[in-house]
Each structure stands twice: as C-alpha cells, then as structure tokens.
Scaffold this active site. Structure first.
Site, mmCIF file in Angstrom:
data_model
loop_
_atom_site.group_PDB
_atom_site.id
_atom_site.type_symbol
_atom_site.label_atom_id
_atom_site.label_comp_id
_atom_site.label_asym_id
_atom_site.label_seq_id
_atom_site.Cartn_x
_atom_site.Cartn_y
_atom_site.Cartn_z
ATOM 1 N N ASP A 73 0.858 -1.185 0.000
ATOM 2 C CA ASP A 73 0.000 0.000 0.000
ATOM 3 C C ASP A 73 0.898 1.241 0.000
ATOM 4 O O ASP A 73 2.123 1.133 -0.002
ATOM 5 C CB ASP A 73 -0.970 -0.030 1.184
ATOM 6 C CG ASP A 73 -0.253 0.041 2.521
ATOM 7 O OD1 ASP A 73 0.979 0.245 2.555
ATOM 8 O OD2 ASP A 73 -0.923 -0.112 3.554
ATOM 9 N N CYS A 86 -8.348 -27.028 5.566
ATOM 10 C CA CYS A 86 -7.130 -26.405 6.100
ATOM 11 C C CYS A 86 -6.422 -27.338 7.092
ATOM 12 O O CYS A 86 -7.021 -28.260 7.634
ATOM 13 C CB CYS A 86 -7.425 -25.047 6.742
ATOM 14 S SG CYS A 86 -7.969 -25.102 8.462
ATOM 15 N N CYS A 93 -8.185 -27.594 10.570
ATOM 16 C CA CYS A 93 -9.406 -28.415 10.626
ATOM 17 C C CYS A 93 -9.105 -29.890 10.400
ATOM 18 O O CYS A 93 -9.833 -30.749 10.892
ATOM 19 C CB CYS A 93 -10.434 -27.906 9.627
ATOM 20 S SG CYS A 93 -11.208 -26.364 10.185
ATOM 21 N N HIS A 100 -6.727 -21.174 9.524
ATOM 22 C CA HIS A 100 -8.121 -21.472 9.178
ATOM 23 C C HIS A 100 -8.834 -20.249 8.595
ATOM 24 O O HIS A 100 -9.506 -20.341 7.562
ATOM 25 C CB HIS A 100 -8.894 -21.976 10.397
ATOM 26 C CG HIS A 100 -10.366 -22.063 10.136
ATOM 27 N ND1 HIS A 100 -10.923 -23.094 9.421
ATOM 28 C CD2 HIS A 100 -11.383 -21.206 10.420
ATOM 29 C CE1 HIS A 100 -12.230 -22.881 9.299
ATOM 30 N NE2 HIS A 100 -12.528 -21.753 9.898
ATOM 31 N N ASP A 119 -8.055 -7.057 0.314
ATOM 32 C CA ASP A 119 -7.165 -7.392 1.432
ATOM 33 C C ASP A 119 -7.824 -6.977 2.728
ATOM 34 O O ASP A 119 -8.679 -6.080 2.740
ATOM 35 C CB ASP A 119 -5.843 -6.624 1.337
ATOM 36 C CG ASP A 119 -6.014 -5.193 1.826
ATOM 37 O OD1 ASP A 119 -6.630 -4.398 1.094
ATOM 38 O OD2 ASP A 119 -5.581 -4.875 2.955
ATOM 39 N N CYS A 126 -13.832 -28.191 6.045
ATOM 40 C CA CYS A 126 -12.722 -27.299 5.696
ATOM 41 C C CYS A 126 -11.481 -28.138 5.411
ATOM 42 O O CYS A 126 -11.205 -29.119 6.099
ATOM 43 C CB CYS A 126 -12.461 -26.314 6.833
ATOM 44 S SG CYS A 126 -11.096 -25.179 6.503
#
Lengths: 372, 372
Positions: B93, B306, B309, B335, B266, B304
């Site tokens: 940014d 991930c 999980c 997660h 973002d 999920c």
C-alpha cells in the site's frame, strides 16, 4: 511392550552410552534431548515442526495439564497424543517439581503436598496416587514417580528423611499404576550427598522400574555439584534401563551428563530463550535483538540444517523481535531445539567413535569463544 | 512485463469477473483475497503456510516497513521478497491509510502530510514522491499511489478538493515511479458522492495505471454506502485492468464487492480475529474461547480443507486460547485465511457458472443462521 532400552555401545573412555529406546510409538536413538510441551504444545510449534527437527520424544507437564484443560478433558479426547495431535512418544513428569516450588516445607506431609494453584491461588493437594492416576489417564508413554524435590541446599538430616519419603511415595505410586501401555520410572534423590544418592539409587532399583531418573538437579546448585549428583547415582543404575536427567538443557551440561551415563534430558531452555531472542550457536549464545544484526544478512549458523537457518537472516529475525512479532520466537524455537537435538546426534556419533571426551573439549573451546 | 490481467468470464447476471493476473512472480486467479503481512510477515505464519492455503498474493504496509526495519535495510536485503522469504507476488500500500489515521486535517498540505509516528510520537512527513520511492526500493510487484483517504463522513466541498489533490498526487507519484518491474495502481476516491467517484475514476484512468483500486472504504461508512462507493466507480474502470478494493475482509462484503466487479481484496480481519479466538465458519463466526467447546472434539469445520481443521479439535484450540498459547492464534490464522481464500475460490466457480447471485443468497442464509 511398554518400553525397551537397548545399549548398543559405551564410549571406551567414559560412561557415555549410545543406545535405542523402543516405545509403542516408535524407536529413537539416545542420547536424546526432549523438548518440553508444558500445556500440550511445545510453545509456538506444531507436531510436524517437532518431527522436522528430529524430536524422538517430547515431555509434557502433569501439573499444568491437571489444572488446564483438566485430566477428564484429555481422557475424553482419547489421551494426550490425540488431544495435541502428536503421535510420537511422550514422557509426563509427576507434577512434583512444579508443586514443590509452590508449597511451603510445612505443607509437605507423609500423605502428600498442600499447595496453592499458580493460576488462582486456590488450595490443591497432590499425592503420589493422584499423580500416577492423572498420568495414567493422560496416557503418556512414560510416567514419572511422584518424588519430593527439595531445593539446594538442605541439611543432611532433611535430605535423609526426604529420600525415605520419596522411596515410600515411589512404592505407593507403583502400587496404583494401572496403565498397561505406560512405562513408569523411579527417581533417584539425595541431593549432593554421595551416600544418600547411593542409598536412593539402590532402594529405587530394588522396586524394579522401567527406567530411572536422576532428580533434584537444576534446583539452584552449582554446576560441579550437579555433575557430582549424577556421578553418585549412575553407578548403581542397571545398564539395561534408560536414564533420564530432569530439567537440564544447557549445551555443556548436556554433554557432561551424557559423559556420566545419562541417556535422555529435557528442558524449557531452548524455547524460553527463543522467545526472548536468544539463539544457541557453536560459538555461544547470541541475542538477535542486538542492533549489530540490523543489516546482517547471514543465517544464525550457516552450517545449521534447521528450517530457520536455511531460510532466514539474522536481520529478518532481529526485525521480527524488534517488532514483537511472534513469528520470531517461533523461528528461533525451531533453531534452538534443533541445536540441542543436533548436539545429541553429534554426541551419539562421538560415542560410537569413543571420542566423547575430545568432543567435549572441542565444544567447550568453541562455545566459550563467544562472538558477542 | 509488470502485470497482465486476463478477463476470462463475466457472470451473465452481474458484474462479477473471473480472471487471471500474471505477475513476474507467478499467475493467480481472481477474485482473490490477499492476506496482510504488515511488518514483512503475515502474523504468526511462514510463507509455506501461506502457500498451503493458496494465497496467490500478499499485501505489506509501506508505512510500517518505512519505520521498521527501514527502507534501506530491505533494499540491502535484496528487496522485500528476499527479506521475508516469500517468492510470490506482493502488493504494497502507499502508507496513506495509516498516515491519515495519525494526522490532523490541518496537517495535510499540497506537498504532503505531517503526522506523528505511532511508535515514538516523532514528527514525520510523507509525500507522494517518498511513498513511491520507498515502494520502489521495497521492490513489491504492485505499488499503490499515495492518496488522501478522508474519514466518513466529510462534506462534499472537502471531498471535491480532496479528490483533486489525490489526482495531483497520483500524477506526482507516477512521475517519480522508476522500478521497471513494479506495477503502479491508481486509486479512485470520492467518498459516497456519485459524481465525484465518476470524476475521480475517469481522471485516474486517463493517467493510464496498471490497475485501479477503489479507496476510501472501511473508514466508518455503513455497508450499503460502501457497496454504493464500489458501484459508482467500477463502471468507469477499464475491463482489461485488475480492480482492487482496499481493506475489505468480511465474507459478505467480499461477495458483494465481487458482484460489483472487484477482483482482489485485502484485510487484517482473518488474522486479527484469529488472535482473539474468533473463527469464520459457514454458519457465522464462533469464538473458540467459549466454554461450550471445552469437550467439543470436532474440528471448527469438518468440511474445511485447512491444516487446522484436518488436525485439531475445538477443545484443543479452546485449551490453547484459555492458556494464552500463541499456537492457538497461529492455527486459527491458517483457518481464517483459508476460509476467505476458499470463499474467493467458490466465487470463481460461481462466476464461471453465472450463479454468483444465488451463491450470495445461499451464503448469507447460512452465515446468518449463527450457531452461537
């Protein structure tokens, strides 16, 4: 099978032993350093990261787990391994070390120990039976007997009585130990008194435990006294059982302990130092917070094979610590644990070649030529 | 090549776009959520973990890096990618958003902005030229123009002047932009005023940037106003350039933004929530600190994919948060980021099938039927 220790080779010039410890969750070589996962996690790290640094076994703290999340939660989860997702061996301590740091002498009775919770000050009571029952439920692979761990120094008279009580407590714990998959270790006490260490060792061995620890170290004694404590105990321990020195993690102390016949050791030092920015190196500890590393784009140790040294510079680590980013402590924990485990790997090689004493001298020469 | 956006398919029922963004450090599909690595790390996580959750690109903050470790350190390290060991694309940014939260209105001049450092209160001055020069040295793949980001609400008169100044600042930044490998984006401002958004978009596009952002959102405005801000701007942005909505990370807002033609977004939300124990689920947010999870041995979301999980239960995560173990925030960051990236993956599939509007309705129905 609970565990089986195989002594493979003894260094011809000292008592250092190279061996293997078989457990129901895998076999690992000894000497081996055990990272400490106090609250069912080695702080900041995942089980995969512990495997990556070749941790053969980890330690977890019965006292802390007893309080949080509580034994029942872990039992319902299917045991500590399943709860924390680590499928390698786990050794649990007895809670004694923590409890005695929270109790006054006058609150130690034959029955057990009254003390205050470190969380909320509430009254708690721990006995040999409770300690073993909790460890049975945690379902660790190795449980430790509940012993009295006096500070340093105490009088000969106090230590004599304490050793006898620890023997009675060991017996009581053994009597209630019920987990058929869990090994149970006895603990040798006796402070700095040679005859008490011998007495404690012989009487503990008579009870026939699956392994033996040298306890009562790292309680404030000078280093030479600690080394003596080990020397006084190990000659009376059976060669075919594994030997554990509790709470020792300074690199030089690990080497000196191994020279005196110790096989496994644990300590919070590598992870605690890491969270404060301090890194083990061959040339002594360095602190990554130091401004001199601001533009140092080399790794902590270019010969280290850990994830951190392969991927990050001192300048980046310094930046993370300067900004209080917890990734810094995480990356440094990986390095510091790997450093101690690599130290035990090198000790194994040295033992096989009967050169542990030379290894020690070289190590100390480098380590004391600190860069900082 | 700096970057190249390929529009592959537009949903036939709204303005949602499925596309690909090519960069010198790899190509990723859009819509895409970008995790935020404020201080050259996505808090608690390694680059490997960001890859594992399919992060196509991450964002880092120029203002924070300017202060710590300083532009020179990162330039000497060989750029931000090398410094932090992330070889995928990075968007930086401009520093504007942080600076305007630290400055008073009266300290904004045509030249730039006077403000106080959030670290030590020292006086700092940031200009469009400095922002671009810093980003050039950081060597991010996408740099952002330095814009004024007024709070909500301000008067029409103030916003009109501000939009003109932002246009002049965009020109000044473009004039000093020198990094041949770095794309530069323009930012559309104009608050909630339809004509100012149109004017800002048309004038910014005339300057021919490599991509365009909708700025001035997430500054305190109601959700319906934010959605209008996007609607007022996107019709005037070229179809062949990527569109970025700054600072938006609520799942429903991501969906609404994508419906209005946004490609990348973002937000610090997934990692910030994670450190406080809060997890995204299909059925709304849940807080893992809640006592009801003490003996809940199921994962956050059994569907999920991930790491967290697949390997950990709510009971274990709750325990980590109860004990203030940072591993908890780390596991939950994985997660939560994966949740938002998976959301954008699902949006891509929905766009390909011209059913983003149905996807939104289903998502909202589930998300508002919170379990807690």
């Amino acid at each position: 099978m609970k565990i089986k220790y195989n002594l493979i080779h003894k260094d011809s010039n000292c008592n250092a032993r190279y061996g293997k410890l078989e457990t129901r969750r895998g076999t690992f070589e000894t000497p081996m350093f055990m990272p400490v996962g106090t609250l069912a996690n080695v702080k900041t790290l995942t089980p995969e990261e512990l495997q990556e640094v070749n941790s053969g076994i980890i330690l977890s703290n019965t006292y802390h787990l007893w309080l949080r999340p509580g034994t029942d939660v872990i039992e319902k989860a299917g045991g500590l391994h399943k709860f924390m997702n680590w499928d390698g061996p786990i050794l649990t301590d007895s809670g004694g070390f923590q409890v005695f740091s929270l109790a006054d002498k006058e609150n130690i009775s034959e029955e057990g120990v009254f003390f205050k919770s470190h969380l909320d000050g509430s009254d708690l009571f721990l006995t040999p039976e409770i300690s073993i029952e909790v460890q049975n439920k945690l379902d660790s692979d190795i449980a430790m007997s509940f012993d009295e761990c006096p500070p340093y120094p105490v009088s000969y008279e106090y230590m004599k009585k304490s050793v006898d009580r620890t023997l009675r407590w060991a017996k009581r714990g053994k009597d209630v130990h019920k987990n058929p998959n869990q090994a149970l270790f006895g603990i040798v006490q006796g402070g700095e008194f040679e005859d008490l260490r011998k007495y404690s060792a012989l009487e503990t061995v008579k009870m026939d435990f699956d392994g033996y620890a040298v306890g009562g170290t790292s309680v404030g004694e000078p280093k030479d006294v600690m080394y003596k404590m080990i020397e006084y105990a190990t000659p009376y321990l059976p060669e075919n059982k594994v030997r554990y020195l509790m709470g020792v993690g300074e690199p030089i102390d690990i080497i000196e302990a191994v020279i005196r016949g110790i096989d496994i050791l644990d300590c919070v030092l590598p992870t605690r130092l890491a969270r404060h920015g301090s890194a083990f190196t061959k040339y002594g500890r360095i602190n990554l917070r130091n401004a001199k590393y601001k533009e140092d784009f080399s790794p902590i140790d270019s010969n280290c094979d850990c994830y951190t040294c392969k991927n990050y510079t001192k300048a980046y680590l310094r930046h993370l610590f300067a900004c209080k980013e917890s990734l810094g402590g995480r990356l440094l924990s990986i390095h510091n644990i790997r450093f101690l485990i690599r130290l035990t790997e090198e000790l194994r090689e040295a033992i096989k070649n009967n050169r542990v004493l030379e290894y020690r001298d070289e190590f100390i020469r480098n380590y004391n030529s600190k860069k900082e």
